[in-house]
Design an enzyme around this catalytic site. Structure first.
Site, PDB file in Angstrom:
ATOM      1  CG  ASP A  51      20.271  -0.735  31.437  1.00 32.80           C
ATOM      2  OD1 ASP A  51      21.394  -0.875  30.919  1.00 32.80           O
ATOM      3  OD2 ASP A  51      20.095  -0.162  32.537  1.00 32.80           O
ATOM      4  CD  GLU A 106      21.684  -3.212  33.435  1.00 34.48           C
ATOM      5  OE1 GLU A 106      22.604  -2.877  32.663  1.00 34.48           O
ATOM      6  OE2 GLU A 106      20.886  -2.390  33.929  1.00 34.48           O
ATOM      7  CG  HIS A 125      27.050   5.801  34.384  1.00 39.25           C
ATOM      8  ND1 HIS A 125      26.129   6.594  35.012  1.00 39.25           N
ATOM      9  CD2 HIS A 125      26.510   4.555  34.402  1.00 39.25           C
ATOM     10  CE1 HIS A 125      25.102   5.860  35.398  1.00 39.25           C
ATOM     11  NE2 HIS A 125      25.310   4.617  35.033  1.00 39.25           N
ATOM     12  CD  GLU A 159      22.187  -1.812  36.563  1.00 37.60           C
ATOM     13  OE1 GLU A 159      23.303  -1.610  36.043  1.00 37.60           O
ATOM     14  OE2 GLU A 159      21.190  -1.100  36.346  1.00 37.60           O
ATOM     15  CG  HIS A 165      18.413   5.135  35.584  1.00 38.66           C
ATOM     16  ND1 HIS A 165      19.438   5.770  36.232  1.00 38.66           N
ATOM     17  CD2 HIS A 165      18.980   4.028  35.030  1.00 38.66           C
ATOM     18  CE1 HIS A 165      20.568   5.068  36.080  1.00 38.66           C
ATOM     19  NE2 HIS A 165      20.309   4.019  35.346  1.00 38.66           N
ATOM     20  CG  HIS A 202      26.226   0.397  40.843  1.00 35.62           C
ATOM     21  ND1 HIS A 202      25.358  -0.653  40.676  1.00 35.62           N
ATOM     22  CD2 HIS A 202      27.398   0.007  40.272  1.00 35.62           C
ATOM     23  CE1 HIS A 202      25.958  -1.631  40.020  1.00 35.62           C
ATOM     24  NE2 HIS A 202      27.210  -1.265  39.773  1.00 35.62           N
ATOM     25  CE1 TYR A 222      31.389  -1.999  37.694  1.00 29.71           C
ATOM     26  CE2 TYR A 222      30.535  -1.710  39.923  1.00 29.71           C
ATOM     27  CZ  TYR A 222      30.321  -1.941  38.576  1.00 29.71           C
ATOM     28  OH  TYR A 222      29.036  -2.119  38.116  1.00 29.71           O
ATOM     29  CG  HIS A 243      17.672   1.230  36.795  1.00 26.94           C
ATOM     30  ND1 HIS A 243      17.077   1.107  35.554  1.00 26.94           N
ATOM     31  CD2 HIS A 243      18.982   0.910  36.610  1.00 26.94           C
ATOM     32  CE1 HIS A 243      18.001   0.747  34.663  1.00 26.94           C
ATOM     33  NE2 HIS A 243      19.159   0.601  35.278  1.00 26.94           N
ATOM     34  NE  ARG A 286      26.967  -1.974  34.839  1.00 27.38           N
ATOM     35  CZ  ARG A 286      27.964  -1.101  34.715  1.00 27.38           C
ATOM     36  NH1 ARG A 286      28.804  -0.904  35.714  1.00 27.38           N
ATOM     37  NH2 ARG A 286      28.129  -0.421  33.586  1.00 27.38           N
ATOM     38  CG  ASP A 295      25.408  -0.739  31.108  1.00 29.67           C
ATOM     39  OD1 ASP A 295      24.303  -0.808  30.528  1.00 29.67           O
ATOM     40  OD2 ASP A 295      25.527  -0.312  32.269  1.00 29.67           O
ATOM     41  CG  ASP A 313      23.382  26.564  11.066  1.00 21.67           C
ATOM     42  OD1 ASP A 313      22.915  27.463  11.799  1.00 21.67           O
ATOM     43  OD2 ASP A 313      23.911  26.786   9.966  1.00 21.67           O
TER      44      ASP A 313
HETATM   45  N1  GLY Z   1      22.818   1.373  31.879  1.00 21.60           N
HETATM   46  C1  GLY Z   1      23.356   2.329  32.727  1.00 21.60           C
HETATM   47  C2  GLY Z   1      22.671   2.427  34.025  1.00 21.60           C
HETATM   48  O1  GLY Z   1      21.801   1.671  34.353  1.00 21.60           O
HETATM   49  O2  GLY Z   1      22.980   3.319  34.808  1.00 21.60           O
HETATM   50 MN    MN Z   2      21.006  -0.286  34.337  1.00 21.21          MN
END
Ligand code: GLY
Ligand code: MN
Length: 470
Positions: free
Chosen positions: A312, A435, A284, A412, A395, A384, A416, A388, A433, A301, A75
């Protein structure tokens, strides 16, 4: 006289109007519109539809459906979130609607219009369960020229075959039937019925048109983004003050999301990433269940979402308030790479220039430290992109071409080094990281998230301050 007083009391108070030509009784207004006084005005959405019309070729129509309601289990549904393009063009936050935006005015039997929305009408019994709806009359307050009930879409007279192009995008084919031909399932089936034999449909172009519009933020969007970003910086600041070795990742998450909600955010714009120790190396990571240790680094993050727009911002925080020597070396390298990325976030530069600038610094640094032997090994530890677009989506939609004033992008970079990596074990489990959210302006980059400390000295100093979270 007595009857007159009763009649007066029964009349609903008319208090609300986004489009000031139409007024709705207070007791029929959806709660977000009723209680928030800094929502985007009808004029904003109207201008966006007009801008899309400018991009549409002659004799075409663009068709957008709302996001589906997604079932979590039995539900319980997931909290509803509108499709960002639909929101950008209408301001409507309700499900089960479709809007047709015509390039030119269309003449129908009883009216002419260049846009028409089909949506769920008011239904007092249903509204007692799921909240107030704008309905066919109320949606006109969002400035949309013509509205009809969603159950009328199937029989609506528009002949799609007469258009040179019918633009759609991202039509969902995996949604459930709520047993009413006006629900999203019914609307999509009706569209397929109307268009199945047609060859003039296009499912690609519309996403580009929307990206072109959405990548340049208007002043009123930047205002909302500043609010979302400021409350996210405040959350990072409170976390830095509160963080200590006896805490868990989920308690860190609780602090930041408390600050979001306390400041009016509707929800996080994406699941909060709170990766401590070995989890700082999972880009992530979202399970957030680990008990932290004193020598862990915590990658936080996070982003508050405010009236559709998300922040972000990432900070990497030493759990016991002190970066170790190895952590300081890697942190300074990421910070230097980030600053190079921010410095090249300039109007006229290619979208990828901040990434190239950051990657160059990280590659040189890792080579110098002996962590990698060949330049291309940089991908082992920085895998990465650096940037973005940011906006209604974390994103966000954009063309990834040339940076221009009004773009908001993240910068960012990260490094790692998980346990077992091919380097000296003294570097293992360091994940860092940093950002920030950068507004591209005529006169250079503006760091919208500068309020959250990001140098080693500033973070360590802030962590000495008292916290109200005990
Ligand atoms: N904040 C997560 C990313 O930019 O992918
Ligand atoms: Mn990001």
């Amino acid at each position: 006289m007595k009857n007159l007083i009763v009649l007066f009391l029964l009349l609903p108070t008319i208090i609300y109007s986004q489009d000031n030509t139409i007024e709705l009784p207070k007791d029929t207004v959806p709660s977000n519109i009723l209680y928030d006084n800094d929502l985007l005005p009808a004029e904003f959405f109207k201008k966006n539809r007009e801008a899309l019309r400018q991009l549409l070729p002659n004799n075409s129509v663009a068709i957008f459906f709302t996001n589906p309601i997604r079932n979590r289990s039995n539900d319980v549904d997931y909290e509803y979130h509108q499709d960002p393009n639909f929101y950008y063009l209408t301001g409507l936050t309700e499900p089960h609607a479709v809007i047709l935006i015509f390039k030119e005015e269309q003449r129908f039997n009883n009216f002419t219009t260049d846009e028409i929305i089909f949506l769920q009408d008011k239904d007092l019994k249903n509204e007692m369960w799921t909240g107030k709806r704008l309905g066919v009359k109320g949606v006109l307050t969002l400035g949309i020229k013509k509205a009809m009930k969603n159950t009328d879409f199937l029989s609506f007279e528009s002949d799609l075959k007469d258009f040179d192009k019918i633009f759609t995008y991202n039509i969902r084919e995996d949604i459930i039937n709520h047993a009413d031909n006006g629900d999203l399932f019914g609307l999509i089936q009706s569209f397929h019925l109307k268009s199945q034999k047609l060859t003039n449909t296009d499912k690609e172009e519309l996403a580009y048109m929307m990206a072109k519009l959405r990548e340049v933020k208007k002043a009123e969007e930047i205002l909302l983004m500043r609010k979302a970003i400021t409350m996210t910086c405040d959350a990072q600041i409170e976390l830095m003050k509160a963080l200590k070795p006896s805490m868990t990742e989920y308690q860190s998450e609780a602090i930041v999301e408390y600050v979001f909600k306390k400041n009016g955010a509707e929800y996080p714009g994406f699941p909060s990433i709170m990766g401590g120790g070995e989890n700082s190396c999972i880009i992530h990571y979202t399970s957030n269940r680990k008990k932290l240790k004193g020598n862990d680094l915590l990658v936080s993050d996070i982003g508050a979402e405010y009236h559709g727009y998300t922040a972000d911002v990432t900070r990497t925080i030493p759990v016991d308030g002190h970066f170790s020597e190895e952590e300081k070396i890697i942190y300074k390298l990421v910070l230097k790479a980030q600053q190079a990325g921010i410095d090249s976030s300039k109007a006229g530069n290619k979208f990828w220039e901040p990434h190239n600038a950051a990657t160059k610094i990280i590659t040189e640094g890792l080579l110098e430290l002996g962590i990698i032997e060949k330049s291309y090994h940089v991908q082992r530890y920085f895998m990465h992109g650096t940037s973005h677009y940011l906006g209604l989506d974390v994103h966000d939609a954009g063309l990834y071409g040339t940076l221009q004033p009004g773009n908001v992008i993240t910068v960012e970079p990260g490094i790692y080094i998980p346990e077992g990596s091919e380097c000296d074990p003294k570097w293992w489990n360091i994940g860092i990281r940093i950002e920030d959210d950068i507004l591209i302006t005529e006169i250079g980059p503006e760091n919208l998230s500068a309020k959250a400390p990001r140098t080693i000295e500033a973070i360590e100093a802030l962590m000495k301050e008292d916290s109200s979270f005990e």
